[in-house]
Design a protein around this motif. Structure first.
Motif, short mmCIF file in Angstrom:
data_model
loop_
_atom_site.label_atom_id
_atom_site.label_comp_id
_atom_site.label_asym_id
_atom_site.label_seq_id
_atom_site.Cartn_x
_atom_site.Cartn_y
_atom_site.Cartn_z
N ASP A 120 0.83 -1.21 0.00
CA ASP A 120 0.00 0.00 0.00
C ASP A 120 0.86 1.26 0.00
OD1 ASP A 120 -2.33 -1.54 0.12
OD2 ASP A 120 -2.33 -1.54 2.31
N MET A 132 2.56 1.65 -3.35
CA MET A 132 1.58 2.07 -4.35
C MET A 132 1.26 3.56 -4.21
SD MET A 132 -2.30 0.65 -4.99
CE MET A 132 -2.83 1.10 -3.34
N CYS A 133 1.02 4.00 -2.99
CA CYS A 133 0.64 5.39 -2.78
C CYS A 133 1.80 6.35 -3.03
CB CYS A 133 0.09 5.57 -1.37
SG CYS A 133 -1.52 4.80 -1.12
N GLU A 174 0.05 2.29 -10.43
CA GLU A 174 -1.32 1.79 -10.31
C GLU A 174 -1.36 0.44 -9.58
OE1 GLU A 174 -4.16 3.33 -11.34
OE2 GLU A 174 -3.00 5.06 -12.01
N LYS A 175 -2.43 0.22 -8.84
CA LYS A 175 -2.59 -1.01 -8.06
C LYS A 175 -2.48 -2.25 -8.94
CE LYS A 175 -5.62 -3.07 -4.59
NZ LYS A 175 -6.81 -2.84 -3.76
N LEU A 198 1.10 -2.96 -9.92
CA LEU A 198 1.87 -3.57 -8.84
C LEU A 198 1.47 -5.02 -8.61
CD1 LEU A 198 2.34 -0.85 -6.06
CD2 LEU A 198 4.08 -1.89 -7.51
#
Length: 169
Positions: free
Chosen positions: A112, A115-116, A121-122, A125
């Motif tokens: 998380d 990603m942030c 993009e989720k 990943l």
């Protein structure tokens, strides 16, 4: 700018960089290939902009083994891509168990957080972590930055641990 436009610019820039590096060193394609441990065919395809993307292995090996730095090559190739970390992000809500696992097991470099912070993009990943996705050099540069590593630190570890298999190996 769309991803396909960025990719086209990066392929062009990497080809120009490799050609200029080869000329600066006064080497033929074959000699440059031997120096960088990248096949002569790949060197030719890179210079002629016939590759579909910039390979992590080629990026790292050409950077380091030709005597340059990751930072110089990054700046030459990724002229239009934003490589700054995201600072105003909100982590996706987790269950109590998910929060417990993040705090007690995962530490600061969770999926998380990466990603942030990186803006990757989720789904991308997920493809990199669990499917058959191969990381682009810029993605690993962002992950290195997000996790407090030096440019090229994780690249070196990755390509050393997972080298490209040559025919007959």
């Amino acid at each position: 700018m769309e991803e396909n436009e960025l990719l086209a610019i990066e392929i062009e820039n990497f080809g120009d960089y490799v050609l200029s590096r080869k000329i600066i060193l006064g080497l033929s394609n074959e000699a440059f290939a031997k120096l960088t441990d990248v096949s002569g065919g790949d060197i030719s395809k890179i210079i002629n902009k016939k590759k579909k993307s910039v390979s992590l292995h080629s990026f790292y090996k050409i950077s380091v083994l030709s005597g340059d730095t990751i930072e110089n090559v990054r700046d030459a190739v990724y002229t239009k891509r934003n490589l700054e970390l995201v600072t105003d992000y909100k982590l996706e809500e987790r269950t109590n168990f998910g929060t417990f696992m993040r705090d007690e097991v995962e530490g600061d470099n969770t999926f998380d957080n990466i990603m942030c912070k990186t803006g990757i993009e989720k789904q991308r990943l997920i493809d990199l972590y669990y499917n058959t996705g191969a990381p682009e050099p810029y993605e690993l540069l962002l992950i290195e930055k997000a996790t407090g590593r030096q440019p090229g630190e994780l690249m070196k570890k990755y390509i050393t641990k997972y080298p490209i298999k040559k025919k007959g190996e």
